[in-house]
Design an enzyme around this catalytic site. Structure first.
Site, mmCIF file in Angstrom:
data_model
loop_
_atom_site.group_PDB
_atom_site.id
_atom_site.type_symbol
_atom_site.label_atom_id
_atom_site.label_comp_id
_atom_site.label_asym_id
_atom_site.label_seq_id
_atom_site.Cartn_x
_atom_site.Cartn_y
_atom_site.Cartn_z
ATOM 1 N N SER A 140 -7.694 4.093 -80.394
ATOM 2 C CA SER A 140 -6.938 3.461 -81.490
ATOM 3 C C SER A 140 -5.881 4.418 -82.012
ATOM 4 O O SER A 140 -6.045 5.639 -81.915
ATOM 5 C CB SER A 140 -7.895 3.116 -82.639
ATOM 6 O OG SER A 140 -7.169 2.692 -83.783
ATOM 7 N N TYR A 153 -14.244 6.056 -89.276
ATOM 8 C CA TYR A 153 -13.745 5.244 -88.154
ATOM 9 C C TYR A 153 -12.680 6.027 -87.385
ATOM 10 O O TYR A 153 -12.714 6.084 -86.149
ATOM 11 C CB TYR A 153 -13.183 3.907 -88.652
ATOM 12 C CG TYR A 153 -12.571 3.094 -87.518
ATOM 13 C CD1 TYR A 153 -13.372 2.530 -86.527
ATOM 14 C CD2 TYR A 153 -11.182 2.933 -87.416
ATOM 15 C CE1 TYR A 153 -12.810 1.819 -85.472
ATOM 16 C CE2 TYR A 153 -10.621 2.221 -86.368
ATOM 17 C CZ TYR A 153 -11.443 1.666 -85.396
ATOM 18 O OH TYR A 153 -10.889 0.967 -84.343
HETATM 19 P P1 NDP Z 1 -13.914 -7.746 -82.413
HETATM 20 O O1 NDP Z 1 -14.789 -7.630 -83.604
HETATM 21 O O2 NDP Z 1 -13.165 -8.999 -82.226
HETATM 22 O O3 NDP Z 1 -14.741 -7.434 -81.079
HETATM 23 C C1 NDP Z 1 -15.656 -6.363 -81.028
HETATM 24 C C2 NDP Z 1 -16.526 -6.507 -79.804
HETATM 25 O O4 NDP Z 1 -17.406 -5.373 -79.745
HETATM 26 C C3 NDP Z 1 -17.379 -7.759 -79.837
HETATM 27 O O5 NDP Z 1 -17.328 -8.362 -78.577
HETATM 28 C C4 NDP Z 1 -18.774 -7.234 -80.130
HETATM 29 O O6 NDP Z 1 -19.717 -8.027 -79.449
HETATM 30 C C5 NDP Z 1 -18.720 -5.839 -79.491
HETATM 31 N N1 NDP Z 1 -19.722 -4.942 -80.052
HETATM 32 C C6 NDP Z 1 -19.760 -4.425 -81.300
HETATM 33 N N2 NDP Z 1 -20.866 -3.673 -81.448
HETATM 34 C C7 NDP Z 1 -21.531 -3.727 -80.261
HETATM 35 C C8 NDP Z 1 -22.750 -3.170 -79.789
HETATM 36 N N3 NDP Z 1 -23.492 -2.386 -80.561
HETATM 37 N N4 NDP Z 1 -23.120 -3.422 -78.513
HETATM 38 C C9 NDP Z 1 -22.359 -4.211 -77.726
HETATM 39 N N5 NDP Z 1 -21.216 -4.771 -78.101
HETATM 40 C C10 NDP Z 1 -20.809 -4.527 -79.373
HETATM 41 O O7 NDP Z 1 -12.894 -6.512 -82.528
HETATM 42 P P2 NDP Z 1 -11.756 -5.984 -81.535
HETATM 43 O O8 NDP Z 1 -11.638 -6.825 -80.342
HETATM 44 O O9 NDP Z 1 -10.560 -5.764 -82.355
HETATM 45 O O10 NDP Z 1 -12.355 -4.550 -81.167
HETATM 46 C C11 NDP Z 1 -12.540 -4.115 -79.841
HETATM 47 C C12 NDP Z 1 -12.267 -2.622 -79.783
HETATM 48 O O11 NDP Z 1 -10.906 -2.395 -80.105
HETATM 49 C C13 NDP Z 1 -13.075 -1.772 -80.763
HETATM 50 O O12 NDP Z 1 -13.473 -0.590 -80.102
HETATM 51 C C14 NDP Z 1 -12.067 -1.452 -81.865
HETATM 52 O O13 NDP Z 1 -12.378 -0.260 -82.523
HETATM 53 C C15 NDP Z 1 -10.802 -1.342 -81.035
HETATM 54 N N6 NDP Z 1 -9.552 -1.484 -81.749
HETATM 55 C C16 NDP Z 1 -9.272 -2.606 -82.495
HETATM 56 C C17 NDP Z 1 -8.065 -2.724 -83.137
HETATM 57 C C18 NDP Z 1 -7.722 -3.889 -84.009
HETATM 58 O O14 NDP Z 1 -6.797 -3.771 -84.827
HETATM 59 N N7 NDP Z 1 -8.384 -5.027 -83.876
HETATM 60 C C19 NDP Z 1 -7.031 -1.689 -82.987
HETATM 61 C C20 NDP Z 1 -7.444 -0.537 -82.224
HETATM 62 C C21 NDP Z 1 -8.641 -0.474 -81.605
HETATM 63 P P3 NDP Z 1 -21.117 -8.522 -80.035
HETATM 64 O O15 NDP Z 1 -20.960 -8.691 -81.502
HETATM 65 O O16 NDP Z 1 -21.399 -9.785 -79.279
HETATM 66 O O17 NDP Z 1 -22.053 -7.445 -79.650
HETATM 67 C C1 8X3 Z 2 -7.976 -0.453 -85.419
HETATM 68 C C2 8X3 Z 2 -6.591 -0.274 -85.946
HETATM 69 O O1 8X3 Z 2 -5.303 0.744 -87.872
HETATM 70 O O2 8X3 Z 2 -6.953 -0.959 -88.388
HETATM 71 O O3 8X3 Z 2 -8.401 0.681 -84.739
HETATM 72 O O4 8X3 Z 2 -7.653 1.239 -87.724
HETATM 73 S S1 8X3 Z 2 -6.643 0.226 -87.560
#
Ligand code: NDP
Ligand code: 8X3
Length: 252
Positions: A140, A153
């Site tokens: 991120s 985070y």
């Molecule tokens: P979502 O909440 O939409 O998706 C998160 C996913 O992670 C879900 O599929 C969830 O599945 C899974 N997950 C969470 N905890 C667990 C666990 N303990 N075991 C297995 N699966 C898990 O968020 P995003 O798609 O945005 O996030 C995906 C990644 O992208 C993360 O690592 C996040 O930090 C990163 N990210 C997101 C950004 C944003 O702005 N959205 C920007 C930068 C990075 P389930 O609940 O079914 O287990």
């Molecule tokens: C997710 C993007 O800027 O909300 O990693 O932390 S931010």
């Protein structure tokens, strides 16, 4: 032609779900994982319509034994994972470091760092022994520099970058490639999870700016995986157009 195999952790939502769609549509067979079995089953049915073979594995990346058992359950062609997308992760809370919730800290550290390490540890040995493979971590912009109240985070995403950099060194003698993708604001379920289901608060994160979508990030992941074998896309920072860093966002 034998199709390549991608494993996507956290494929039940957001960026992971978009990656599963992109790779299935792009000619891969797909292993989708997450904790919500029903979501995985409906995504499996949808992806199979593209002609991809799909395997759904329900487990929590924090549970080392369950993660190990899931990987060990793979048989035949599924054993040879070509691309691992270490995507499962989350933020919980937005609090001052001296006021944060201990349980939120543990969940973020256990999922974003130790969960990602579990998957890497169980899958990369096969890649190294086959002298072929690609690990794509979803880091991120938050890992580049801390933003207000993001402390733990941000630290987990700095760790994701360090783990990608470390792995890249450790596999450099092999043909395995390692990529760290660093998205900025992506509208997914991320903020709903961060604010413990407060949808109004979650929506305010994306007010006044056109955020990225999961599909935007999936496109970059697919590009990195499709690059010629001698090209290693080590790191990519992907921001929304009116975002300049983790803490600078210009809203209209
Ligand atoms: P979502 O909440 O939409 O998706 C998160 C996913 O992670 C879900 O599929 C969830 O599945 C899974 N997950 C969470 N905890 C667990 C666990 N303990 N075991 C297995 N699966 C898990 O968020 P995003 O798609 O945005 O996030 C995906 C990644 O992208 C993360 O690592 C996040 O930090 C990163 N990210 C997101 C950004 C944003 O702005 N959205 C920007 C930068 C990075 P389930 O609940 O079914 O287990
Ligand atoms: C997710 C993007 O800027 O909300 O990693 O932390 S931010």
């Amino acid at each position: 032609m034998v199709k390549k195999i991608v494993m996507v952790t956290g494929a039940t939502s957001g960026i992971g779900e978009a990656c599963a769609r992109k790779f299935a549509g792009g000619g891969y067979n797909v292993i989708i994982t997450g904790r919500r079995a029903e979501k995985l089953e409906s995504l499996k049915a949808e992806l199979e319509k593209t002609g991809a073979k799909v395997l759904a594995l329900t487990f929590d990346v924090r549970q080392r034994d369950a993660a190990k058992a899931a990987v060990e359950s793979l048989s035949g062609e599924w054993k040879n994972i070509d691309v691992l997308i270490n995507n499962a992760g989350l933020a919980l809370g937005l609090d001052k470091e001296y006021e944060g919730d201990f349980e939120d800290w543990d969940t973020m550290i256990d999922t974003n760092i130790k969960g990602l390490l579990n998957m890497t540890r169980f899958i990369v040995p096969g890649m190294v022994s086959r002298d072929s493979g690609h690990v794509i971590n979803i880091g991120s912009v938050a890992g580049d520099a801390a933003y207000a109240n993001g402390n733990v985070y941000c630290a987990t995403k700095a760790a994701v970058k360090a783990l990608a950099d470390g792995l890249r060194i450790d596999v450099a003698a092999s043909s395995v490639r390692v990529t760290n993708l660093k998205p900025g604001l992506v509208q997914t379920n991320f903020s709903n999870v961060r604010f413990h289901g407060d949808d109004k608060k979650a929506e305010s994160v994306y007010e006044g700016i056109q955020p990225l979508t999961g599909a935007d990030i999936a496109d970059v992941a697919f590009y990195a995986a499709s690059a010629p074998a001698h090209v290693q896309i080590a790191e990519v920072l992907i921001l929304a157009t009116h975002q300049a860093s983790g803490s600078v966002v210009v809203r209209k």
